[in-house]
Design a protein around this motif. Structure first.
Motif, short mmCIF file in Angstrom:
data_model
loop_
_atom_site.label_atom_id
_atom_site.label_comp_id
_atom_site.label_asym_id
_atom_site.label_seq_id
_atom_site.Cartn_x
_atom_site.Cartn_y
_atom_site.Cartn_z
N PRO A 1 -6.53 -27.27 -55.82
CA PRO A 1 -5.64 -26.49 -56.69
C PRO A 1 -6.24 -26.29 -58.08
O PRO A 1 -6.76 -27.23 -58.69
N ALA A 2 -6.15 -25.08 -58.55
CA ALA A 2 -6.80 -24.74 -59.81
C ALA A 2 -6.28 -25.56 -60.99
O ALA A 2 -7.03 -25.85 -61.92
N ASP A 3 -4.98 -25.95 -60.96
CA ASP A 3 -4.46 -26.72 -62.08
C ASP A 3 -4.83 -28.20 -62.00
O ASP A 3 -4.39 -28.98 -62.83
N GLU B 1 -8.15 -28.88 -61.97
CA GLU B 1 -9.56 -28.81 -62.32
C GLU B 1 -9.93 -29.79 -63.44
O GLU B 1 -10.93 -30.50 -63.36
N LEU C 1 -0.44 -34.17 -58.26
CA LEU C 1 0.09 -33.02 -58.99
C LEU C 1 1.58 -32.97 -58.75
O LEU C 1 2.03 -32.98 -57.60
N CYS D 1 -12.18 -25.19 -59.57
CA CYS D 1 -11.23 -25.34 -58.47
C CYS D 1 -10.63 -23.98 -58.15
O CYS D 1 -10.14 -23.29 -59.05
N PRO E 1 -2.89 -22.58 -57.30
CA PRO E 1 -2.38 -23.66 -58.16
C PRO E 1 -1.06 -24.22 -57.65
O PRO E 1 -0.24 -23.50 -57.07
N THR F 1 -10.57 -15.74 -57.18
CA THR F 1 -11.37 -16.65 -58.00
C THR F 1 -12.86 -16.41 -57.78
O THR F 1 -13.66 -16.43 -58.73
N LYS G 1 5.96 -19.44 -61.81
CA LYS G 1 5.30 -20.72 -62.03
C LYS G 1 6.32 -21.78 -62.39
O LYS G 1 7.41 -21.48 -62.89
#
Length: 789
Positions: free
Chosen positions: A39-41, A43, A63, A99, A103, A245, A287
């Motif tokens: 997941p990008a968040d 990273e 997370l 990543c 997210p 990405t 989000k």
């Protein structure tokens, strides 16, 4: 600008051969940037963890949504995980890490219809990675796939296999789509039934081959085209985000780009694929706030045996495969198994280990395998070390196949105040979280043990069941506590959730106890909560709990609730002496409850059928024991008076009346003559048979000593049974049997002897006439001295 060099490395999660092959491929390729399916968040978190020298695998990236803790994902990392090798490569060579997965902030904001995809809409393949989520019934984990040398896929043969496959109805969805693990089709082509074992033998035992990723990509491409399985909406979102990405990365000018992802996704991660569709799919997504932290993980959680583990069948074996040379790994495993069994005083010599290695290698050769797998090792160990019995090697399976290992995260990593306080309390009480279960015996008279008890009770109030209380066998007094301790990684999420009640364990437990008190519906709940609060030494919460108790007791007329509430409160007073806690407020509530109980008990015992009386009886017995523990003569006198009314009231339930007589007789409040009179009245011909049998059950419940040592009572019962006609006797035999169910075998045998001898055992009849009381009294002083009286 030259065309960027893009390479896809499809991997399998937690594979030692896959990790070694990936590291070899990265060393050869030397990418400028690595895109990792994560997941990008997460990273920022994954880039910092690998730099700490105090890090010990396995660990997991957590997370979570700080506003809704049920939304959380665990992403495990082990030493033999390909993701771990990606992190180490980037750290050692200065390559950029990005990543690329969807997210968690977007995932947790998806509608339920998207989050909870029905089973069967996408293949349950371990090659399709994802996180372990608490709010979704999924066992997927941060996915990767493993690789080694493999033959190229015969696509014509695969297509024919798929067309003629006779999958069962359970393997197909409502629309007929196949729900099997796609790898199982490849395993069947190679003569295997288990896709997991096939992958392990073909790939994990052949580490360090970078050229296998092309073959893996060909296999996954053929599978996706041949199976044409419908993907879940969440999988489509993830793949769209990964492609976006990748496109953005290539636009930034990187020339050597490596993509490390689950092998199932690799065929569709091309920058020119579905550009317009991806933008439309990702547009307008909502989000939620996300926070990240690292927590220790265990090998048990990586295995299938852990409920929602990552699906690694043998983590300890995988670690050995990754850390030891392949030519020596079989010997290392068998030597460790022999050493482990010797520690349990079992016969396991060096000769046994040598023979075990030979047998494992022979089994592998017979099965056409280059290296024995864990299956061959376990079979050889059972035959040579276990004497043919699998039960003897359960310890080996737990230690050397699954593994008892718990990671550690650096103390300086960001943590919530409650997490920091818990770590501090664990250090002060010398209680280290461990993956293996262990027993803790506490003596509450010692300061350290008392502080440990307080901590474990407080955590239980916060729904963190690190310790489970057990009954201490053979321990006298109330100052002993026995606990079974075993730390589970997901307790970290419970600690995060408990942070809303306070920043320390004490403050959070106090806040949680107060909140539970306000929601408590009856006296029993509050009294038990008060007992828990005292055991946890929650002084600031006692006043609020007592106030709630007084409020409920003032409006409670149901004697059942009063009976259930009193024993826990008396335990509070008893624990107060041991735990040195002030309990004056609790004592005041108890002294108000007892008179109300005594007034309401006679009425509560009338008009009840057998089942209702059976439910009320344990509460009356518990209250009787509690009042005797109070050692308050005035309250005991009131209670005995209430029991006497129940005994003599003709409208009382027969079961409760008999039990009241027994309780009074045991407390020496009912003489032998009065007990005989009560039994005679209960067995009088005018009484219904059902009432008489229920009365006997209540009176004799728990022990036959009353009949053995009181001959007139036995004679009355014997006479009553003898006067019953045959039909009535047959009718009540099953009912009478309940009264004798709890008697011990010796008691039943002695009662039988009494019945045969007409109320007196033969030995008693033989010596009764010759008994000399004066001579018997001469030995009493010596007996007193011997017994210490």
């Amino acid at each position: 600008m030259p065309t960027p060099d893009l390479r896809l490395f499809g991997i399998r999660h937690h594979g030692p051969g896959s990790a070694a092959s990936l590291r070899h491929a990265l060393d050869e390729f030397q990418p400028d940037i690595v895109l990792l399916e994560c997941p990008a968040d997460g990273e920022a978190a994954v880039q910092t963890i690998i730099q700490h020298p105090d890090l010990r695998m396995p660990v997991a990236l957590l997370l979570y949504n700080p506003k809704q803790y049920q939304q959380a994902s665990f992403l495990p990392f082990a030493t033999f995980s390909p993701e771990t090798q990606v992190l180490r490569y980037c750290h050692e060579h200065g390559a950029h890490l990005r990543c690329m997965d969807l997210p968690a902030a977007l995932r947790f904001a998806l509608p339920d219809a998207v989050e909870s995809v029905p089973a069967g809409t996408s293949p349950p393949s371990p090659l399709s990675p994802g996180e372990e989520e608490l709010d979704i019934n999924s066992s997927s984990s941060l996915g990767v796939t493993e690789h080694a040398t493999t033959p190229a896929v015969n696509e014509l043969e695969l297509e024919a296999k798929l067309e003629t496959s006779s999958s069962s109805p359970e393997e197909r969805g409502l629309g007929g789509e196949v729900r099997r693990d796609p790898i199982s089709y490849l395993a069947e082509l190679d003569g295997y039934q288990d896709g997991e074992r096939w992958w392990e033998l073909r790939f994990e035992h052949n580490a360090g081959h970078a050229d296998t990723f092309g073959a893996v990509l060909n296999m996954m491409t053929a599978l996706r085209e041949g199976l044409a399985l419908p993907e879940s909406p969440e999988t489509l979102l993830r793949e769209a985000f990964m492609r976006e990405t990748l496109r953005n990365t290539l636009k930034q000018g990187y020339q050597r780009v490596a993509v490390v992802c689950g092998a199932w996704h690799a065929p569709v991660l091309h920058p020119d694929l579905l550009k317009r569709e991806d933008k439309a799919l990702l547009k307008g997504l909502k989000k939620v706030p996300i926070e990240a932290t690292w927590i220790p993980w265990t090998y048990e959680r990586l295995s299938y045996s852990s409920g929602y583990g990552a699906g690694v069948l043998s983590p300890a074996w995988y670690e050995l495969l990754f850390t030891e040379p392949h030519t020596e790994v079989v010997t290392h495993w068998m030597v460790r198994a022999a050493r482990l069994l010797r520690g349990q005083d079992m016969d396991a010599s060096s000769a046994h280990a040598i023979e075990g290695v030979r047998l494992a290698e022979t089994l592998a050769a017979v099965r056409g395998r280059a290296l024995p797998g864990i299956e061959e090792l376990q079979e050889a160990a059972v035959a040579i070390l276990g004497g043919g019995y699998e039960e003897a090697l359960s310890l080996v399976h737990r230690e050397l196949v699954i593994g008892v290992c718990m990671g550690e995260v650096p103390a300086e990593l960001p943590a919530t105040p409650l997490q920091q306080d818990l770590t501090q309390q664990q250090r002060l009480t010398r209680l280290k979280p461990e993956a293996a279960a262990r027993t803790l015996d506490l003596d509450l008279r010692k300061e350290l043990d008392l502080s440990r008890s307080h901590l474990l009770h407080r955590l239980r109030l916060l729904d963190v069941p690190w310790g489970q209380p057990r009954r201490a066998q053979g321990k006298a007094g109330t100052f002993h506590e026995l606990w079974e301790l075993q730390w589970q990684p997901d307790y970290a999420l419970h600690v995060l959730d408990a942070g809303r009640w306070g920043n320390t364990i004490l403050d959070a437990a106090v806040g949680r106890a107060r909140q539970r008190a306000t929601e408590a519906p009856d006296l029993e709940t509050v009294s038990k909560l008060l007992e828990e609060a005292l055991q946890a030494d929650l002084g600031p919460a006692i006043a609020a709990l007592v106030a709630r108790l007084e409020t409920l007791s003032a409006g409670t007329r149901d004697v059942t609730h009063l009976l259930a509430a009193l024993p826990p409160l008396v335990n509070v007073l008893r624990y107060g002496n041991v735990r040195r806690t002030e309990t004056a407020q609790v004592a005041q509530v108890v002294h108000h409850l007892v008179p109300r109980l005594c007034i309401g008990l006679p009425q509560a015992g009338t008009g009840l059928d057998y089942d209702a009386a059976r439910q009320l009886l344990p509460r009356i017995e518990g209250t009787h024991q509690a009042i005797r523990l109070l050692q308050d003569s005035a309250q005991e006198e009131d209670w005995y008076g209430a029991l006497a009314v129940v005994l003599r009231n003709p409208a009382s339930s027969g079961l409760l009346a008999g039990a009241a007589g027994r309780l009074l007789f045991d407390a020496q409040q009912l003489s032998s003559e009065d007990a005989g009179t009560a039994l005679g009245l209960a067995l009088a011909p005018a009484q219904p048979t059902a009432y008489a049998t229920a009365w006997i059950e209540g009176f004799l419940s728990g022990s036959g000593q009353l009949l053995l040592h009181h001959r007139p009572l036995f004679a009355l019962l014997d006479q009553w049974l003898g006067e019953l006609n045959e039909d009535t006797f047959r009718e009540i035999v099953p009912l009478l049997r309940r009264a004798f169910t709890d008697f011990s075998t010796p008691e039943r045998r002695q009662l039988l002897e009494l019945a045969v001898q007409g109320g007196q055992p033969a030995a008693v009849l033989a010596v009764a006439e010759d008994f000399d009381l004066e001579r018997g009294q001469r030995v009493l002083p010596m007996l007193r001295e011997l017994l210490g009286f």
